[in-house]
Design a protein around this motif. Sequence first.
Motif, PDB file in Angstrom:
ATOM      1  N   ILE A  58     -31.028 -61.252  -6.529  1.00  0.00           N
ATOM      2  CA  ILE A  58     -32.213 -60.863  -5.757  1.00  0.00           C
ATOM      3  C   ILE A  58     -32.113 -59.369  -5.440  1.00  0.00           C
ATOM      4  O   ILE A  58     -31.101 -58.923  -4.879  1.00  0.00           O
ATOM      5  CB  ILE A  58     -32.319 -61.640  -4.437  1.00  0.00           C
ATOM      6  N   GLU A  93     -36.017 -56.819  -1.786  1.00  0.00           N
ATOM      7  CA  GLU A  93     -36.647 -58.135  -1.703  1.00  0.00           C
ATOM      8  C   GLU A  93     -35.977 -58.969  -0.608  1.00  0.00           C
ATOM      9  O   GLU A  93     -36.647 -59.679   0.148  1.00  0.00           O
ATOM     10  CB  GLU A  93     -36.530 -58.852  -3.056  1.00  0.00           C
ATOM     11  N   ASP A 152     -43.718 -65.391   2.001  1.00  0.00           N
ATOM     12  CA  ASP A 152     -43.394 -65.372   0.572  1.00  0.00           C
ATOM     13  C   ASP A 152     -41.899 -65.589   0.380  1.00  0.00           C
ATOM     14  O   ASP A 152     -41.072 -64.991   1.084  1.00  0.00           O
ATOM     15  CB  ASP A 152     -43.797 -64.039  -0.062  1.00  0.00           C
ATOM     16  N   LYS A 198     -38.165 -63.195  -4.532  1.00  0.00           N
ATOM     17  CA  LYS A 198     -38.372 -63.230  -5.982  1.00  0.00           C
ATOM     18  C   LYS A 198     -37.107 -62.753  -6.684  1.00  0.00           C
ATOM     19  O   LYS A 198     -36.730 -61.582  -6.572  1.00  0.00           O
ATOM     20  CB  LYS A 198     -39.558 -62.355  -6.371  1.00  0.00           C
TER      21      LYS A 198
END
Length: 358
Positions: free
Chosen positions: A5, A9, A352, A355
Amino acid sequence: MNRVIPVQEVKKFIIAALSKSGGRAAQCQDLADILTAADLRGHYSHGLNRLEMYCNDYKLGTTCKESLPTVEKDSPSTALVNGNNSLGATVGKFSMSLAIEKSKKTGVGLAVATNSNHYGIAGYYGLMAQSEGLIGMSMTNTSPLQVPTRSKKTTLGTNPISVVAPAKDGDCFALDMATTTVALGKIEVCRRKGEPIPASWGCDSDGIEATDPEKVMNGGGLLPLGGTELTSGYKGYGLALMVEVFCGILADAAWGPNIRSWQVVNEIKKANLGQFFMAINPENFADGFAERMQAIMDVHRSLDPVEGKDKVLVAGDPERQHLALCEDLGGIPYHEALVRDMAALAVQYGIDAMKPKA
């Protein structure tokens, strides 16, 4: 299997989660910096693995969302800080910044904090001083998880100690150690992975060494640094009490068994941790500190290693290796179990998910 990651992020995710729990922007950033620093240095027990704990403390009100630390007593070299039950990362940064400022004026700066909370890895604060060319030291008491030698009851925390000393060209000695054989987070990581733990890490409810993390975390406890009495665990026990001298006792914070239990669901008791921060300016002492520091580290790094090991390391070297690994990977490698847990947290908070790098 690991998932990589990107650092930004991870920070974005931490800030979003803590914000959803009511955190102020500056405090959310403090926590994001410290948790990612822990993971970048390979201390996964004190990084993203801890995020939900901080969020829950905000949601339950055991950590105050609005307050900020203040100075209650002040002298040219010392300060007593009241954390006002604010985020431990914020109290830690505030207190070490005071110590750094004072050391630049008087040679030595020392701040102790009361009414604080879990502040992440102790080494972060020593590194703050090292980045200014100073020797940095930090300690904190913690919830009772350690079983003292000859006992079967937890009365002391992991009570970590950190000392960071600058050498040449950004190199440094960076000690960051618990006074238990390991921090609880390492046992949590093994439990998450379904792996056993070494015998010297913890004990069951009868005070007997255990290799099943469930027995340690359900009625047992952590063994002092060194393990049992036979293997000098009483030395780790003594160090843990020493930390209490400089933290709980000196700052008049909670101490030993008076500190709230670890992660008890819905417990609203304040942590009231005591913490210690010191910065020393080598320029106020003998000239050439950085050169001598580099020399003693290089002497040990150049020793012939035992068979099966590539080199002798000094404190801070494993973390530097992990930092280099993260740079090569373009992010932090996380075990897929933790990534799944954080994805579930994202759903819970309506934010969220992180990602992974493609």
